[in-house]
Design an enzyme around this catalytic site. Structure first.
Site, PDB file in Angstrom:
ATOM      1  N   GLU A 170      -0.816  -9.160  -0.465  1.00 10.76           N
ATOM      2  CA  GLU A 170      -2.233  -9.392  -0.145  1.00 10.76           C
ATOM      3  C   GLU A 170      -3.090  -9.393  -1.416  1.00 10.76           C
ATOM      4  O   GLU A 170      -4.055 -10.141  -1.529  1.00 10.76           O
ATOM      5  CB  GLU A 170      -2.718  -8.332   0.850  1.00 10.76           C
ATOM      6  N   GLU A 198       4.731  -5.386   7.323  1.00 11.09           N
ATOM      7  CA  GLU A 198       4.043  -4.307   8.037  1.00 11.09           C
ATOM      8  C   GLU A 198       4.545  -4.081   9.455  1.00 11.09           C
ATOM      9  O   GLU A 198       4.554  -2.946   9.934  1.00 11.09           O
ATOM     10  CB  GLU A 198       2.527  -4.573   8.061  1.00 11.09           C
ATOM     11  N   ALA A 225       0.876  -1.172   0.000  1.00 10.53           N
ATOM     12  CA  ALA A 225       0.000   0.000   0.000  1.00 10.53           C
ATOM     13  C   ALA A 225       0.914   1.223   0.000  1.00 10.53           C
ATOM     14  O   ALA A 225       2.062   1.148   0.443  1.00 10.53           O
ATOM     15  CB  ALA A 225      -0.855  -0.015   1.260  1.00 10.53           C
ATOM     16  N   GLY A 242       0.523  -4.884   0.997  1.00 12.94           N
ATOM     17  CA  GLY A 242      -0.706  -4.919   0.191  1.00 12.94           C
ATOM     18  C   GLY A 242      -0.499  -5.582  -1.164  1.00 12.94           C
ATOM     19  O   GLY A 242      -1.462  -6.085  -1.755  1.00 12.94           O
TER      20      GLY A 242
END
Ligand code: COA
Length: 260
Positions: free
Chosen positions: A115, A135, A66, A112
């Protein structure tokens, strides 16, 4: 919608979605997620699309996570909203899509980005790809389904180690643990992903959708997957594809499925 962060191309009923922010290692900012939502939901009803392949622009990254710069000053409520909206609008939409979606991991798939790959139905990777959920090094945990989907895919012990250390794994290790299905040379990655998709596209699209729903039910909360399988199995008997598949088999000819 005009896409400024994605390259979209439909070749032979495969929709290639390339995340195209190469100078930011294809990090998922808000605009990119909105575009992904738009193209992926739209493809569900597009008869020209049989399946989707998601990849990243350039040689270096699939998606490096992200976009950290966008949430650097978020509070708890904003963090909750970021995760919830992303999960509902993109990651769950991919997982529950009626058409097969393959992630072709061409480099870093982090946070992300991993993911995103985890939400896809199948993952393949280039030999130099690196995957991880780093993360905790940012003081966070995965928020787009990573703690759930990674655990489901590679088991609790391995998922714990990957998430708690934040370490990356290489393609061979990812293959060994079932995180990815195949490792290819970088120059062959997209072609091999396409070959895999083309094989799926020769099968009954109706049955493929039923299979995706039944397999997803294995990990859906509050749903009896065996009952879902019975119900999806039964649905297949009502389809034209079933009649075509069985008559083609008995007539020793190739089935021509219409996905109905
Ligand atoms: N969010 C925002 N920008 C990112 C990004 C992310 N997740 N990942 C990379 N970028 C940007 C960098 O800030 C840099 O931008 P700049 O050139 O404007 O400074 C550019 O992409 C290139 O990245 P850089 O870090 O210089 O490349 P590198 O080869 O030195 O390192 C990585 C590559 C993948 C190891 C490193 O970029 C990284 O650790 N990224 C963050 C991974 C992460 O923690 N993801 C989880 C987020 S929740």
């Amino acid at each position: 919608m005009n896409y400024s962060n994605l390259l979209i191309e439909n070749r032979e009923r495969i929709l290639y979605i390339t995340i195209n922010r190469e100078n930011k290692l294809n990090a998922l900012n808000k605009a990119t997620l909105a575009e992904l939502h738009d193209v992926i939901t739209g493809s569900a009803h597009d008869e020209e699309v049989g399946g989707l392949i998601i990849s990243g622009a350039g040689q270096k990254a699939f998606v490096a996570g992200a976009d950290i710069s966008e949430f650097a000053d978020f509070n708890a409520d904003e963090g909750r909203e970021l995760a919830r909206e992303g999960q509902i609008k993109v990651f769950d939409v991919i997982q529950n899509h009626s058409k097969p979606i393959i992630a072709a991991i061409n480099g870093f798939a982090l946070g992300g980005g991993l993911e995103l790959a985890l939400a896809c139905h199948i993952r393949v990777a280039a030999s130099g790809a690196k995957m991880g959920l780093p993360e905790v090094s940012l003081g966070l945990i995965p928020g787009y389904g990573g703690t759930q989907r990674l655990t489901e895919l590679i088991g609790k012990g391995r998922a714990m180690e990957m998430i708690l250390t934040g370490d990356m794994v290489n393609a061979d290790d990812a293959y060994r643990t079932g995180l990815i299905n195949h490792v290819y040379e970088p120059e062959n990655l997209l072609n091999m992903a396409a070959e895999l998709m083309k094989k799926i596209l020769t099968r009954s699209p109706f049955a493929v959708s039923c299979a995706i729903r039944a397999i997803n039910a294995a990990s859906a909360e509050g749903i009896n997957g065996y009952e879902t399988e019975i119900s999806e199995f039964s649905n297949c008997f009502g389809s034209d594809d079933f009649r075509e598949g069985v008559s083609a088999f008995l007539a020793k000819r190739k089935a021509e499925f219409r996905g109905k």
